[in-house]
Write an enzyme that holds these catalytic residues in place. Structure first.
Site, short mmCIF file in Angstrom:
data_model
loop_
_atom_site.label_atom_id
_atom_site.label_comp_id
_atom_site.label_asym_id
_atom_site.label_seq_id
_atom_site.Cartn_x
_atom_site.Cartn_y
_atom_site.Cartn_z
NE ARG A 1 -4.03 -0.01 1.68
CZ ARG A 1 -4.15 1.17 2.21
NH1 ARG A 1 -3.45 1.50 3.27
NH2 ARG A 1 -4.99 2.04 1.72
CE1 TYR B 1 -8.93 -4.48 -0.63
CE2 TYR B 1 -9.31 -2.78 1.02
CZ TYR B 1 -9.79 -3.62 0.03
OH TYR B 1 -11.11 -3.61 -0.28
CB CYS C 1 16.46 -4.85 -5.87
SG CYS C 1 17.28 -6.08 -4.90
CD GLU C 2 10.95 -2.33 -8.11
OE1 GLU C 2 10.21 -1.33 -8.22
OE2 GLU C 2 10.67 -3.46 -8.56
#
Ligand code: LLP
Length: 426
Positions: free
Chosen positions: A311, A382, A353-354
């Protein structure tokens, strides 16, 4: 020891269990649910309206853990679903087909046929879908999703009413709806709407209800009107944000239901479809602090990547965070004294890895150290349902703290064998 655990303490969320012990036993990250809170939220809605034919369909996309589905059923909720997979879970949780409402978007013929075969009420959300359903089920019963022309939500991506969305049939298309119904001898037994997710302003919801009732007046075969979900919860409750005034919502809705049924000449069933409201506040996500580092800002590195909580990255969503310290660990001796607790502004990041892999940005929290455990609040909805195995990480276990304080593993943690399970290995 909780450095800022006022919220979970006030709820007795952990019922005496220590977050560090829980992840030591069940692995990190870990979804922890509290049964009492989940049941309370079910009851809030179950008792929302005194109207005799008021039905609450839990939108199970928020959290479809089988044990929670069974609890929702025990609390008298029915269910709203969007896929065959969700229906299969409900059937496994022993829901009856007549307690399931299948609200589709761009359904395939196979999905329609599945609903027909199982006797599950199907809602078409465009003229072309209604027509296709009619070709499959001549003389059958069907529902239709209308777009009341009003949308709302915490992010453009979850606004599902108004002009800029793919959802629903417009009021102006009612003549075509009637033609299609006649062509296939279909009976329109219900209409439904869902204007978006995370509504805290009751007025917008009520406005959409009024529009739906205008739409309903065009059809004389209805058995139910489904007003949708979208009811918000206070994600900023650590800063005193107030919850939705559900008593006011209930009173307003009840009045509409009674008045409309009187005008319609028949006591219709009225439904709502809360997802987030039912599940969000009963869940906390625990994770380990694995690194502290500095760039332009201070980063708290954790194992809470967006594979376990999507989220914040997807919607820039806010979740409160609590910090727990294991005073028995060696690291506690090297840390600053816990009292008085000093705060600082940090970014909480995961292990994917972002660079978009944030749990929280610029958050004012007690000074965190390696070995601390973080509790990310209000993730029961969610949260797990949007997890993935991205980077080939294992999806966490889900545990439930029962009303008597006992702990049950309600979904085991993925294993490395699960990563290979559906792949060709030779
Ligand atoms: N009914 C329909 C037809 C829906 O599409 C939804 C949610 C609901 C009911 C339940 O809405 P709720 O009461 O939970 O707001 N992943 C997003 C939320 C997406 C909601 C999609 N539809 C998030 O994490 O905020």
């Amino acid at each position: 020891m909780k450095l800022n655990g006022e919220l979970t303490d006030s709820l007795n969320f952990y019922m005496g269990h220590e977050p560090h012990d829980l992840i030591a036993k069940y692995g990190s990250p870990l979804y922890v649910y509290n049964e009492r809170i989940f049941r309370e939220k079910c009851r809030d809605f179950k008792h929302l309206c005194k109207y005799p034919k008021f039905v609450v369909n839990y939108a199970i996309k928020a959290n479809s853990n089988l044990t929670l589905l069974k609890i929702a059923k025990q609390e008298g909720l029915r269910a709203e679903v969007t896929s065959i997979g969700e229906i299969e879970l409900l059937l496994a949780a022993e829901y009856d087909a007549c307690d399931i409402f299948f609200i589709t978007n761009n359904a395939t013929t196979a999905e329609m046929q599945y609903a027909i075969d199982k006797g599950i009420t199907f809602s078409a959300d465009s003229l072309s879908q209604l027509d296709r359903y009619g070709r499959l089920n001549f003389g059958g019963k069907v529902a239709a999703r209308f777009n009341p022309g009003i949308g709302s939500g915490h992010h453009q991506g979850v606004v599902t009413g108004g002009e800029e969305t793919k959802f629903g049939i417009n009021e102006s298309e009612i003549p075509q709806v009637k033609e299609i119904l006649a062509k296939h001898n279909l009976t329109l037994i219900g209409i439904n709407q869902h204007i978006g997710s995370y509504i805290l302003d009751i007025k917008i919801f009520i406005d959409s209800v009024k529009r739906m009732l205008n739409i309903a007046a065009n059809f004389d075969t209805l058995e139910f009107i489904d007003l949708g979900g979208g009811f918000g919860i206070p994600y900023h409750k650590q800063e005193g944000e107030r919850p939705l005034d559900i008593a006011a919502l209930g009173t307003a809705l009840c009045e509409f239901m009674g008045d409309f049924s009187a005008k319609y000449g028949k006591q219709l069933t009225f439904m709502v479809e809360p997802g987030r409201y039912i599940a969000a506040e009963s869940g906390v996500l625990l994770g380990n602090v694995t690194a502290i580092k500095y760039n332009a800002a201070k980063y708290i590195g954790t194992d809470l990547g967006f594979n376990v909580l999507m989220r914040p990255l997807l919607y820039d969503a806010y979740h409160g965070i609590e910090v727990y310290r294991n005073t028995t660990e060696e690291t506690a001796n090297t840390a600053q004294p816990p009292f008085p607790i000093k705060n600082e502004i940090v970014h909480i990041v995961g292990n994917i890895c972002e660079s978009g892999d944030y749990i929280a940005k610029n958050r004012n929290l007690p000074i965190i150290q390696e070995g601390d455990v973080l509790g990310v609040l209000d993730v029961g909805a969610y949260g797990f349902s949007m997890t993935s195995q991205y980077n080939q990480r294992l999806r966490p276990a889900e545990i439930l703290i029962r009303e008597d304080g006992a702990i049950q593993v309600i979904r085991r943690r993925d294993s490395y064998a699960d990563l290979l399970r559906n792949m060709r290995v030779d």
